[in-house]
Design a protein around this motif. Structure first.
Motif, PDB file in Angstrom:
ATOM      1  N   MET A   1      40.720 117.908  37.333  1.00  0.00           N
ATOM      2  CA  MET A   1      40.266 116.811  37.119  1.00  0.00           C
ATOM      3  C   MET A   1      40.130 115.634  38.461  1.00  0.00           C
ATOM      4  O   MET A   1      38.476 115.161  38.320  1.00  0.00           O
ATOM      5  CB  MET A   1      41.343 115.741  37.043  1.00  0.00           C
ATOM      6  N   LEU A   2      39.875 116.813  39.826  1.00  0.00           N
ATOM      7  CA  LEU A   2      39.039 116.406  40.886  1.00  0.00           C
ATOM      8  C   LEU A   2      37.490 116.238  40.727  1.00  0.00           C
ATOM      9  O   LEU A   2      36.544 116.038  41.521  1.00  0.00           O
ATOM     10  CB  LEU A   2      39.564 116.433  42.371  1.00  0.00           C
ATOM     11  N   HIS A   3      37.189 118.346  40.417  1.00  0.00           N
ATOM     12  CA  HIS A   3      35.862 118.607  40.672  1.00  0.00           C
ATOM     13  C   HIS A   3      35.175 118.758  39.141  1.00  0.00           C
ATOM     14  O   HIS A   3      36.091 120.513  38.679  1.00  0.00           O
ATOM     15  CB  HIS A   3      35.722 120.099  41.625  1.00  0.00           C
ATOM     16  N   PRO A   4      35.131 117.822  38.300  1.00  0.00           N
ATOM     17  CA  PRO A   4      35.077 118.645  36.125  1.00  0.00           C
ATOM     18  C   PRO A   4      34.013 119.431  36.652  1.00  0.00           C
ATOM     19  O   PRO A   4      33.921 120.452  35.442  1.00  0.00           O
ATOM     20  CB  PRO A   4      35.091 117.203  36.144  1.00  0.00           C
ATOM     21  N   GLN A   5      33.093 119.146  36.967  1.00  0.00           N
ATOM     22  CA  GLN A   5      32.264 120.880  37.220  1.00  0.00           C
ATOM     23  C   GLN A   5      32.080 121.926  37.078  1.00  0.00           C
ATOM     24  O   GLN A   5      32.152 122.782  36.692  1.00  0.00           O
ATOM     25  CB  GLN A   5      30.915 120.251  37.968  1.00  0.00           C
ATOM     26  N   ARG A   6      33.309 122.302  37.585  1.00  0.00           N
ATOM     27  CA  ARG A   6      33.594 123.534  38.275  1.00  0.00           C
ATOM     28  C   ARG A   6      34.824 124.141  37.044  1.00  0.00           C
ATOM     29  O   ARG A   6      35.064 125.091  36.645  1.00  0.00           O
ATOM     30  CB  ARG A   6      35.224 123.328  39.641  1.00  0.00           C
ATOM     31  N   TYR A   7      34.974 122.955  35.764  1.00  0.00           N
ATOM     32  CA  TYR A   7      35.670 123.618  34.886  1.00  0.00           C
ATOM     33  C   TYR A   7      35.541 123.250  33.040  1.00  0.00           C
ATOM     34  O   TYR A   7      36.174 122.779  32.746  1.00  0.00           O
ATOM     35  CB  TYR A   7      37.194 122.721  34.979  1.00  0.00           C
ATOM     36  N   THR A   8      34.453 123.758  32.685  1.00  0.00           N
ATOM     37  CA  THR A   8      33.868 122.732  31.598  1.00  0.00           C
ATOM     38  C   THR A   8      34.528 123.412  30.944  1.00  0.00           C
ATOM     39  O   THR A   8      34.574 123.298  29.615  1.00  0.00           O
ATOM     40  CB  THR A   8      32.118 123.286  32.078  1.00  0.00           C
ATOM     41  N   LEU A   9      35.167 124.886  31.029  1.00  0.00           N
ATOM     42  CA  LEU A   9      35.500 125.366  29.695  1.00  0.00           C
ATOM     43  C   LEU A   9      36.606 124.171  29.367  1.00  0.00           C
ATOM     44  O   LEU A   9      37.368 124.520  27.947  1.00  0.00           O
ATOM     45  CB  LEU A   9      35.950 126.735  29.997  1.00  0.00           C
ATOM     46  N   VAL A  10      37.764 123.223  30.080  1.00  0.00           N
ATOM     47  CA  VAL A  10      38.598 123.000  30.038  1.00  0.00           C
ATOM     48  C   VAL A  10      38.168 121.191  29.792  1.00  0.00           C
ATOM     49  O   VAL A  10      39.114 120.705  29.818  1.00  0.00           O
ATOM     50  CB  VAL A  10      39.830 123.246  30.551  1.00  0.00           C
ATOM     51  N   GLN A  11      36.810 120.985  29.767  1.00  0.00           N
ATOM     52  CA  GLN A  11      36.523 119.525  29.908  1.00  0.00           C
ATOM     53  C   GLN A  11      36.377 118.980  28.471  1.00  0.00           C
ATOM     54  O   GLN A  11      37.338 117.759  28.768  1.00  0.00           O
ATOM     55  CB  GLN A  11      34.820 119.529  29.970  1.00  0.00           C
ATOM     56  N   GLY A  12      36.200 119.174  27.676  1.00  0.00           N
ATOM     57  CA  GLY A  12      37.026 118.401  26.435  1.00  0.00           C
ATOM     58  C   GLY A  12      38.790 118.863  25.976  1.00  0.00           C
ATOM     59  O   GLY A  12      38.597 117.425  25.150  1.00  0.00           O
ATOM     60  N   LEU A  13      39.075 119.208  26.527  1.00  0.00           N
ATOM     61  CA  LEU A  13      41.170 119.632  26.352  1.00  0.00           C
ATOM     62  C   LEU A  13      40.796 117.792  27.396  1.00  0.00           C
ATOM     63  O   LEU A  13      41.746 117.156  26.524  1.00  0.00           O
ATOM     64  CB  LEU A  13      41.261 120.278  26.838  1.00  0.00           C
ATOM     65  N   VAL A  14      40.376 117.867  28.669  1.00  0.00           N
ATOM     66  CA  VAL A  14      40.558 116.885  29.544  1.00  0.00           C
ATOM     67  C   VAL A  14      40.003 115.592  29.294  1.00  0.00           C
ATOM     68  O   VAL A  14      40.574 114.501  29.276  1.00  0.00           O
ATOM     69  CB  VAL A  14      39.486 117.236  30.788  1.00  0.00           C
TER      70      VAL A  14
END
Length: 76
Positions: A1-14
């Motif tokens: 959540m602090l760096h959403p660009q690092r975790y694009t695979l879970v962005q939909g879930l977030v």
């Protein structure tokens, strides 16, 4: 959540979680360094290690957790 660009695979879930949280009053998301939140880490590790599939925290939690939280509260 602090760096959403690092975790694009879970962005939909977030995004889905964030949409659901909009229906709750008074919620907040706060970053706490792992070293300052040891009980949460220990809960997560016990869930993984002991293969827990339901919440045991809601039932008051295990004795080690109560002891740990009491010890932490004394130092604040």
């Amino acid at each position: 959540m602090l760096h959403p660009q690092r975790y694009t695979l879970v962005q939909g879930l977030v995004d889905s979680i964030h949409e659901l949280l909009l229906y709750l009053d008074g919620w907040q998301c706060v970053h706490v360094m792992e070293s300052r939140n040891q009980p949460a880490l220990e809960i997560a590790q016990s869930v993984i290690k002991e293969n827990r599939v339901s919440s045991y925290i809601a039932r008051g939690g295990p004795r080690w957790l109560q002891e740990r939280l009491s010890a932490k509260a004394k130092f604040r």
